[in-house]
Design a protein around this motif. Structure first.
Motif, short mmCIF file in Angstrom:
data_model
loop_
_atom_site.label_atom_id
_atom_site.label_comp_id
_atom_site.label_asym_id
_atom_site.label_seq_id
_atom_site.Cartn_x
_atom_site.Cartn_y
_atom_site.Cartn_z
N ASP A 67 0.85 -1.19 0.00
CA ASP A 67 0.00 0.00 0.00
C ASP A 67 0.88 1.23 0.00
OD1 ASP A 67 0.59 0.79 2.86
OD2 ASP A 67 -0.34 -1.16 3.23
N GLY A 119 2.12 -1.71 -4.16
CA GLY A 119 1.11 -0.68 -3.93
C GLY A 119 1.68 0.67 -3.60
N TYR A 160 -5.88 -2.25 -4.74
CA TYR A 160 -4.95 -2.99 -3.88
C TYR A 160 -3.50 -2.78 -4.30
CZ TYR A 160 -9.18 -5.61 -2.68
OH TYR A 160 -10.45 -5.97 -2.28
N THR A 161 -3.28 -2.30 -5.50
CA THR A 161 -1.95 -2.14 -6.08
C THR A 161 -1.83 -0.80 -6.77
OG1 THR A 161 -2.50 -2.99 -8.29
CG2 THR A 161 -1.98 -4.64 -6.59
#
Length: 205
Positions: free
Chosen positions: A78, A107, A132-133
């Motif tokens: 993240d 991420g 998510y990425t």
């Protein structure tokens, strides 16, 4: 080096009779994908989430010597230093002819030191779906900087497969001028070959 896109972020990489599976997913963890049925000599996972760390879903052989050196680069899942989703390990496989990097669920923005380790790649396997990425635009910018010979997008949504919250493949390919769409999941990787963004058909949809 041969690459097979199994689906989501999962790939089979083969060289000199040796096989590695990268980021296998558990059955039912990713909408639209059938369970994996693969045998390999090695499994490499970027992190232990169900859709990336299912080592138990691959039948492992014993005794073969890997033809490649594996280098890892530690990053985040993240953009908040791992506070949301934890760590992400990038794997680089180098068999002396081809050099391939699988970014896992990257991420975050990479540091200059991390990016330096990702130059001179024959192939870059990169997430493009966002949420998510990194997203399509971030992936495109990173590809432009790293300039790998072959780019293979992963971790995106298609018709009937993938998470609803992530972006579609065309959001990434619309930014690329070198897209080649293949009718199968497989690609033979040769150094010095055609520069391209290779779209492979996931094997397990």
């Amino acid at each position: 080096m041969n690459i097979t896109y199994l689906g989501h972020s999962c790939f089979k990489v083969e060289s000199r009779g040796y096989t590695a599976i990268l980021d296998p997913y558990q059955p039912g963890s990713v909408p639209g994908y059938r369970p994996l049925e693969e045998t390999a000599d090695q499994v490499l996972c970027s992190h232990d989430h169900r859709d990336h760390g299912a080592v138990e879903c691959v039948s492992l052989r014993q005794g073969q010597v890997p033809p490649w050196r594996v280098e890892t680069v530690q990053a985040w899942h993240d953009d908040q230093g791992g506070a949301l989703r934890g760590c992400n390990t990038i794997h680089i496989l180098d068999d002396g002819q081809c050099r391939l990097a699988h970014l896992g669920d990257l991420g975050c923005e990479l540091s200059a030191e991390q990016r330096d380790k990702l130059h001179n790649l024959t192939a870059l396997l990169i997430p493009v779906g966002g949420h998510y990425t990194i997203d399509a635009l971030q992936a495109h910018s990173l590809v432009e900087e790293l300039a790998p010979e072959v780019v293979i997008p992963m971790h995106y949504r298609g018709e009937g497969f993938g998470y609803d919250v992530i972006g579609t493949l065309d959001q990434f390919t619309a930014l690329r001028s070198d897209v080649v769409t293949y009718p199968s999941a497989e690609l033979e990787l040769n150094p010095g070959g055609r520069r391209q963004t290779a779209v492979l058909k996931p094997k397990y949809i």
